[in-house]
Design a protein around this motif. Structure first.
Motif, PDB file in Angstrom:
ATOM      1  N   HIS A   1      29.535 -12.114 -65.740  1.00 14.55           N
ATOM      2  CA  HIS A   1      30.345 -12.946 -66.252  1.00 14.55           C
ATOM      3  C   HIS A   1      31.443 -13.736 -65.364  1.00 14.55           C
ATOM      4  CE1 HIS A   1      28.717 -11.516 -70.261  1.00 14.55           C
ATOM      5  NE2 HIS A   1      29.071 -10.283 -69.754  1.00 14.55           N
ATOM      6  N   GLY A   2      31.467 -13.235 -64.013  1.00 17.21           N
ATOM      7  CA  GLY A   2      32.484 -13.755 -63.023  1.00 17.21           C
ATOM      8  C   GLY A   2      31.790 -14.217 -62.019  1.00 17.21           C
ATOM      9  N   GLU A   3      32.710 -14.402 -60.828  1.00 12.97           N
ATOM     10  CA  GLU A   3      32.422 -14.382 -59.462  1.00 12.97           C
ATOM     11  C   GLU A   3      33.071 -13.362 -58.532  1.00 12.97           C
ATOM     12  OE1 GLU A   3      33.570 -18.372 -58.486  1.00 12.97           O
ATOM     13  OE2 GLU A   3      32.155 -19.177 -59.967  1.00 12.97           O
ATOM     14  N   PRO A   4      32.191 -12.217 -58.176  1.00 11.55           N
ATOM     15  CA  PRO A   4      32.767 -11.183 -57.266  1.00 11.55           C
ATOM     16  C   PRO A   4      32.832 -11.951 -55.884  1.00 11.55           C
ATOM     17  CG  PRO A   4      30.524 -10.965 -57.841  1.00 11.55           C
ATOM     18  CD  PRO A   4      30.707 -12.074 -58.545  1.00 11.55           C
ATOM     19  N   ASP A   5      33.707 -11.337 -55.148  1.00 14.46           N
ATOM     20  CA  ASP A   5      33.841 -11.705 -53.751  1.00 14.46           C
ATOM     21  C   ASP A   5      33.737 -10.457 -52.786  1.00 14.46           C
ATOM     22  OD1 ASP A   5      36.342 -10.288 -54.243  1.00 14.46           O
ATOM     23  OD2 ASP A   5      37.620 -12.168 -53.887  1.00 14.46           O
ATOM     24  N   VAL A   6      34.005 -10.830 -51.545  1.00 15.19           N
ATOM     25  CA  VAL A   6      33.932  -9.435 -50.381  1.00 15.19           C
ATOM     26  C   VAL A   6      34.970  -8.548 -50.767  1.00 15.19           C
ATOM     27  CG1 VAL A   6      34.067  -9.031 -48.280  1.00 15.19           C
ATOM     28  CG2 VAL A   6      32.761 -11.194 -48.628  1.00 15.19           C
ATOM     29  N   PHE A   7      36.035  -9.046 -51.337  1.00 10.88           N
ATOM     30  CA  PHE A   7      37.038  -7.991 -51.351  1.00 10.88           C
ATOM     31  C   PHE A   7      36.833  -7.076 -52.468  1.00 10.88           C
ATOM     32  CE2 PHE A   7      39.273 -11.763 -49.833  1.00 10.88           C
ATOM     33  CZ  PHE A   7      39.848 -11.362 -48.790  1.00 10.88           C
ATOM     34  N   ALA A   8      36.035  -7.711 -53.763  1.00 12.30           N
ATOM     35  CA  ALA A   8      35.771  -6.643 -54.670  1.00 12.30           C
ATOM     36  C   ALA A   8      34.726  -5.717 -54.353  1.00 12.30           C
ATOM     37  CB  ALA A   8      35.426  -7.705 -56.243  1.00 12.30           C
ATOM     38  N   TYR A   9      33.771  -6.230 -53.155  1.00  8.00           N
ATOM     39  CA  TYR A   9      32.469  -5.326 -53.027  1.00  8.00           C
ATOM     40  C   TYR A   9      33.099  -4.296 -52.052  1.00  8.00           C
ATOM     41  CZ  TYR A   9      28.966  -7.916 -55.195  1.00  8.00           C
ATOM     42  OH  TYR A   9      28.007  -8.630 -55.956  1.00  8.00           O
ATOM     43  N   ASN A  10      34.316  -4.613 -51.363  1.00  5.32           N
ATOM     44  CA  ASN A  10      34.885  -3.616 -50.490  1.00  5.32           C
ATOM     45  C   ASN A  10      35.626  -2.448 -51.096  1.00  5.32           C
ATOM     46  OD1 ASN A  10      33.770  -5.104 -48.226  1.00  5.32           O
ATOM     47  ND2 ASN A  10      36.090  -5.956 -47.566  1.00  5.32           N
ATOM     48  N   ALA A  11      36.199  -3.083 -52.355  1.00  7.53           N
ATOM     49  CA  ALA A  11      36.965  -2.038 -52.915  1.00  7.53           C
ATOM     50  C   ALA A  11      36.004  -1.278 -53.596  1.00  7.53           C
ATOM     51  CB  ALA A  11      37.838  -2.645 -54.183  1.00  7.53           C
ATOM     52  N   LEU A  12      34.721  -1.315 -54.055  1.00  7.17           N
ATOM     53  CA  LEU A  12      33.795  -0.412 -54.625  1.00  7.17           C
ATOM     54  C   LEU A  12      33.190   0.188 -53.679  1.00  7.17           C
ATOM     55  CD1 LEU A  12      32.264  -0.281 -57.408  1.00  7.17           C
ATOM     56  CD2 LEU A  12      30.544  -1.628 -56.562  1.00  7.17           C
ATOM     57  N   ILE A  13      32.801  -0.345 -52.335  1.00  8.55           N
ATOM     58  CA  ILE A  13      32.494   0.588 -51.178  1.00  8.55           C
ATOM     59  C   ILE A  13      33.323   1.464 -50.913  1.00  8.55           C
ATOM     60  CG2 ILE A  13      31.643   0.701 -48.730  1.00  8.55           C
ATOM     61  CD1 ILE A  13      30.389  -2.232 -49.404  1.00  8.55           C
ATOM     62  N   SER A  14      34.784   1.136 -50.881  1.00 11.86           N
ATOM     63  CA  SER A  14      35.694   2.103 -50.336  1.00 11.86           C
ATOM     64  C   SER A  14      35.831   3.448 -51.512  1.00 11.86           C
ATOM     65  CB  SER A  14      36.890   1.472 -50.384  1.00 11.86           C
ATOM     66  OG  SER A  14      38.130   2.273 -50.159  1.00 11.86           O
ATOM     67  N   GLY A  15      35.682   3.037 -52.759  1.00 15.28           N
ATOM     68  CA  GLY A  15      35.724   3.956 -53.730  1.00 15.28           C
ATOM     69  C   GLY A  15      34.893   4.937 -53.666  1.00 15.28           C
ATOM     70  N   PHE A  16      33.484   4.555 -53.195  1.00 18.29           N
ATOM     71  CA  PHE A  16      32.445   5.367 -53.110  1.00 18.29           C
ATOM     72  C   PHE A  16      32.489   6.369 -51.918  1.00 18.29           C
ATOM     73  CE2 PHE A  16      29.677   2.463 -56.103  1.00 18.29           C
ATOM     74  CZ  PHE A  16      29.610   3.304 -56.949  1.00 18.29           C
ATOM     75  N   CYS A  17      33.067   5.708 -50.970  1.00 20.44           N
ATOM     76  CA  CYS A  17      33.122   6.451 -49.780  1.00 20.44           C
ATOM     77  C   CYS A  17      34.297   7.705 -49.858  1.00 20.44           C
ATOM     78  CB  CYS A  17      33.645   5.649 -48.446  1.00 20.44           C
ATOM     79  SG  CYS A  17      32.327   4.387 -47.829  1.00 20.44           S
ATOM     80  N   LYS A  18      35.236   7.274 -50.726  1.00 21.21           N
ATOM     81  CA  LYS A  18      36.284   8.393 -50.767  1.00 21.21           C
ATOM     82  C   LYS A  18      35.880   9.293 -51.742  1.00 21.21           C
ATOM     83  CE  LYS A  18      40.365   5.159 -50.341  1.00 21.21           C
ATOM     84  NZ  LYS A  18      41.453   4.331 -50.995  1.00 21.21           N
ATOM     85  N   MET A  19      34.939   9.139 -52.426  1.00 20.89           N
ATOM     86  CA  MET A  19      34.263  10.137 -53.439  1.00 20.89           C
ATOM     87  C   MET A  19      32.978  10.866 -52.806  1.00 20.89           C
ATOM     88  SD  MET A  19      36.124   9.868 -56.375  1.00 20.89           S
ATOM     89  CE  MET A  19      34.957  10.480 -57.681  1.00 20.89           C
ATOM     90  N   ASN A  20      32.742  10.411 -51.595  1.00 16.08           N
ATOM     91  CA  ASN A  20      31.750  10.964 -50.696  1.00 16.08           C
ATOM     92  C   ASN A  20      30.291  10.760 -51.097  1.00 16.08           C
ATOM     93  OD1 ASN A  20      30.807  12.514 -48.436  1.00 16.08           O
ATOM     94  ND2 ASN A  20      30.789  14.391 -49.465  1.00 16.08           N
ATOM     95  N   ARG A  21      30.293   9.561 -51.780  1.00 18.69           N
ATOM     96  CA  ARG A  21      29.114   9.081 -52.361  1.00 18.69           C
ATOM     97  C   ARG A  21      28.361   7.839 -51.427  1.00 18.69           C
ATOM     98  NH1 ARG A  21      27.377  11.045 -57.281  1.00 18.69           N
ATOM     99  NH2 ARG A  21      25.353  10.445 -56.227  1.00 18.69           N
TER     100      ARG A  21
END
Length: 469
Positions: free
Chosen positions: A138-158
């Motif tokens: 419904h919106g327009e994601p940017d690199v910062f949003a994807y970076n937040a998702l990648i960072s979150g998965f890395c912190k969760m060891n995924r």
């Protein structure tokens, strides 16, 4: 829309039906409760239908805490969403986000990014992923949003999910930036996967993305831990050939690595810490001033090697350059003096530290207390601690209990142990060990057995760690 991850791995939340938010068009201001106006059979039909129609159910977890008017405009929902995010109420924010998209409004990428970070901080992978799916649809994601998702998965060891997000970024036309790669490299290095981190670095270079000083500093620190200082120095040379200038964090990592690998010993054979001085001079010549951390590393390393006088000289040099030492700068010196039995110098340095405007911390006081044999000096130091609003911890209590037991004041030590149990600092096995040893030394075996029984009753069942006599 293609689902970001398999529903077998991350189940989605229950469907949301925007029709639930619409009030009845013919509702009057005075009406009888619905259930009382229905027959018994009609009530059963309503209940049966409501059970079958699961789309009208919204989790109570995501319901807002303040009263709502259902005639929302986009600006109203945006304000409520923003307010919930600022308050850290991300479940509530998620409710408003679903309300927005149900009404056809476009979600804000900045607030969605904040929600992704918030859900990952709360270890809620499902909600964080759902926010990104809503943003993509419904919106327009940017690199910062994807970076937040990648960072979150890395912190969760995924890391497997993080790599999937990285691939998805590319398929949607986004090029990962250096921050994206730094997140991946940092996560791999923190888990000891240095080889995988170098593979990510190669991927970064293939994508024509230039590594930053942070990229190399992360790799240098990890290389020092796993490969030694020589390999790290090669990486530093590679960094310099790319035109990047190391910052103080890079140099501090190198200096720490040199100390770890024993280069201080080899340098002192020539009567001078050549490598360290050379590196500090290089820092200054490149416009990167050494900081308090730099000198604190040197002081700590020299004290560990027993070169206390040289460490004092480093402290003097530090002050001459206009830097103010902190508690971490003084503590290695205080500890070294205590180990050498020069308690008077340790106390003198503590006083000098205070007069220099640097407030000592609990570690500084505990270092001296652990070597004090005079109970009166120990009590005096504890009173000084309390006057500076530094609360005692387990080590403080244990040091004083030990001091009392050495002086044969075992009853006073037991009283302090009881007081310790009433405070926020609970006695440990070590605390009981000290008292038991004190009782055994004065041949009060029956009392020692009672203390042991009290310890077991309190829940410290690790009796094999106790000192028996």
């Amino acid at each position: 829309m293609t689902v970001l991850f398999s529903t077998e791995l991350i189940p989605h939340g229950l469907p949301f039906n925007p029709q639930q938010l619409k009030p009845a068009s013919n509702s009057s201001s005075h009406h009888t409760p619905l259930v009382s106006c229905l027959s018994h059979e009609s009530s059963k039909d309503i209940i049966r239908n409501s059970r079958n129609n699961q789309k009208t159910w919204v989790s109570a977890e995501t319901k807002p805490t303040h009263p709502l008017s259902f005639d929302f405009k986009e600006s109203h929902l945006m304000k409520l969403l923003n307010r919930s995010c600022k308050a850290g109420k991300y479940n509530e924010a998620f409710y408003f986000l679903e309300c927005m998209v149900a009404k056809g409004y476009k979600p804000d990428v900045v607030l969605c990014t904040k929600m992704i970070k918030g859900f990952f901080n709360g270890r809620n992978i499902e909600k964080a992923t759902r926010v990104m799916e809503i943003l993509e649809k419904h919106g327009e994601p940017d690199v910062f949003a994807y970076n937040a998702l990648i960072s979150g998965f890395c912190k969760m060891n995924r890391l497997d999910f993080a790599n999937k997000v990285l691939d998805r970024m590319r398929t949607r036309g986004f090029s990962p930036d250096v921050v994206t790669y730094n997140i991946m490299i940092g996560s791999l290095c923190s888990r000891g996967k240095l080889d995988s981190a170098y593979k990510v670095l190669n991927k970064l270079l293939k994508d024509n993305c230039k590594p930053s000083v942070i990229t190399y500093t992360i790799l240098i620190e990890a290389t020092i831990l796993q490969g030694g200082i020589e390999e790290a120095m090669k990486l530093l040379d590679e960094m310099l050939t790319t035109g990047l200038r190391p910052d103080m964090f890079t140099y501090n990592a190198i200096i720490r690595g040199m100390c770890k690998d024993g280069l201080v010993d080899r340098a002192f054979e020539f009567g001078k810490w050549v490598e360290g001085e050379k590196l500090v001079s290089e820092m200054v010549s490149k416009g990167c001033e050494s900081n308090v951390v730099t000198y604190s590393i040197l002081i700590s390393c020299l004290c560990r090697e027993g070169k206390v006088e040289e460490a004092v000289n480093v402290l003097k040099t530090m002050k001459e350059r206009g830097l103010t030492p902190d508690a971490y700068s003084y503590d290695p010196l205080i500890s070294a003096f205590c180990k050498e039995g020069r308690l008077d110098l340790a106390i003198e340095f503590l006083d000098y530290m205070i007069s220099d405007g640097c407030l000592p911390d609990i570690v500084n006081y505990n270092t001296i207390l652990s070597t004090l044999w005079d109970k009166f000096k120990a009590l005096e130091m504890i009173l000084e601690m309390l006057s500076k609003r530094i609360g005692p911890d387990e080590i403080t209590y244990n040091s004083l209990i030990s001091c009392l037991c050495r002086d044969g004041m075992v009853d006073e030590a037991i009283e302090l142990l009881v007081d310790m149990g009433r405070s926020r600092v609970q006695p440990t096995v070590i605390s009981y060990n000290i008292v038991l040893l004190g009782l055994c030394k004065v041949h009060r075996i029956d009392d020692a057995i009672e203390v042991l029984a009290a310890m077991v009753e309190k829940g410290s069942s690790r009796t094999k760690q106790l000192t028996y006599c």
